[in-house]
Enzyme design. Structure first.
Site, short mmCIF file in Angstrom:
data_model
loop_
_atom_site.label_atom_id
_atom_site.label_comp_id
_atom_site.label_asym_id
_atom_site.label_seq_id
_atom_site.Cartn_x
_atom_site.Cartn_y
_atom_site.Cartn_z
N ARG A 1 23.04 17.88 -2.85
CA ARG A 1 22.73 16.48 -2.60
C ARG A 1 23.17 15.68 -3.80
O ARG A 1 22.68 15.89 -4.92
CB ARG A 1 21.23 16.29 -2.34
CG ARG A 1 20.69 17.15 -1.20
CD ARG A 1 21.39 16.86 0.12
NE ARG A 1 21.02 15.54 0.63
CZ ARG A 1 19.99 15.33 1.42
NH1 ARG A 1 19.21 16.32 1.81
NH2 ARG A 1 19.72 14.11 1.84
N PRO B 1 0.83 -1.21 0.00
CA PRO B 1 0.00 0.00 0.00
C PRO B 1 0.87 1.26 0.00
O PRO B 1 1.70 1.44 0.88
CB PRO B 1 -0.80 -0.10 1.30
CG PRO B 1 -0.63 -1.49 1.79
CD PRO B 1 0.65 -2.02 1.21
N GLU B 2 0.70 2.09 -1.02
CA GLU B 2 1.40 3.37 -1.06
C GLU B 2 0.41 4.47 -0.66
O GLU B 2 -0.74 4.20 -0.33
CB GLU B 2 1.97 3.60 -2.46
CG GLU B 2 3.12 2.61 -2.77
CD GLU B 2 4.22 3.24 -3.61
OE1 GLU B 2 4.49 4.44 -3.43
OE2 GLU B 2 4.79 2.52 -4.44
N ARG C 1 1.55 -10.36 6.23
CA ARG C 1 3.00 -10.35 6.48
C ARG C 1 3.37 -9.67 7.79
O ARG C 1 4.52 -9.69 8.20
CB ARG C 1 3.72 -9.70 5.29
CG ARG C 1 3.54 -10.56 4.03
CD ARG C 1 4.25 -9.99 2.84
NE ARG C 1 5.69 -9.94 3.04
CZ ARG C 1 6.53 -9.39 2.17
NH1 ARG C 1 6.06 -8.82 1.07
NH2 ARG C 1 7.82 -9.38 2.40
#
Ligand SMILES: [Zn+2]
Length: 271
Positions: free
Chosen positions: A152, A2-3, A110
């Site tokens: 970065r 699930p995002e 899970r």
């Protein structure tokens, strides 16, 4: 997994059934999730009324006058609203039982999910306090992204996956957003230009919105007694499609390993 769009769809799916409901019981069948479900959860939650269901990154917050239940769906979790007498399946680890006679049921094969409790501000909880801005919040804008990415060296895809940069953007949506923005995932974050920062913010919102809209069609499933809520998938342009033609220019989509996780891009559309 699930995002953010699936979590937001879940929030919209369960909210009408749980908001304003008093909790009459909490049944924990297996407390061994990513972190143990706290023993005192039942004592804290029973008798409380759920005032609202909010989302922060991929966490769902069930707010009550006494405190907040913090839920995470982990790798495989789902939430459904079922009549309370519905026999639980093997992976239905916890129920929050409501005065309506329904139960909010957490299934998690899970067991990487979580069901926690806090009496204080959930946004200051250790799991939430260091998360960056929400992708739809005005504070997540091109100016912010440009400044945060300076100096970065890491790949832009990984910079976007970092929850300190922006909340809840996973690998699928980071790759799809960079395709839409026309920027290669391996480009060092520090080389993002101001106009690319504008495109990236817009693209992230666009792919997340599209996925949330697609999820709207599954909302009715949240009250089904059996089965999964049926996480949706809209057509992905590049993610998981190496070798397939780019939907825009027909060039074969390329994949590469960035860290532990694959990235996907069109070598012609993305620079
Ligand atoms: Zn292309």
């Amino acid at each position: 997994m699930p995002e953010l769009p699936e979590v937001e769809t879940t929030r919209r799916g369960i909210a009408p059934h749980v908001t304003g409901q008093r909790v009459t019981d909490v049944v924990v069948r297996n407390k061994h999730l990513r972190w143990p479900i706290p023993k005192h959860l039942r004592d804290e939650l029973v008798g409380q009324t759920i005032d609202s269901v909010e989302r922060r990154a991929k966490y769902l917050l069930l707010k009550t006058p006494r405190g907040t239940a913090i839920l995470h769906l982990g790798m495989s979790g789902s939430l459904r609203v079922v009549p309370r007498e519905t026999p639980p399946g093997k992976f239905d680890h916890a129920d929050i039982v409501l005065a309506s006679g329904h139960a909010l049921r957490l299934r998690d094969p899970r067991r990487f999910g979580a069901l926690l409790w806090t009496r204080t501000d959930p946004h200051q909880h250790k799991l939430l306090k260091n998360i960056g801005p929400e992708p739809f919040d005005p504070s997540f804008n091109a100016d912010y992204l440009f400044r945060a990415s300076r100096r970065r060296a890491r790949a832009l895809r990984d910079f976007l996956l970092d929850s300190k940069t922006v909340a809840g953007v996973g690998n699928i949506y980071a790759n799809e957003a960079l395709f839409l923005a026309g920027i290669r995932p391996q480009r060092p974050a520090g080389r993002l230009t101001t106009s690319q920062a504008v495109k990236t913010v817009k693209a992230i919102r666009s792919v997340l919105n599209r996925a949330i809209q697609a999820g709207g069609t599954t909302l009715r499933d949240f009250q089904q007694a059996t089965g999964e809520p049926g996480y949706f998938q809209f057509d992905l342009a590049v993610y998981g499609n190496p070798g397939k033609p780019c939907p825009v220019c027909k060039h074969p989509v390329k994949s590469l390993k960035l860290g532990q996780r694959s990235a996907f891009y069109c070598p012609s559309c993305q620079t």
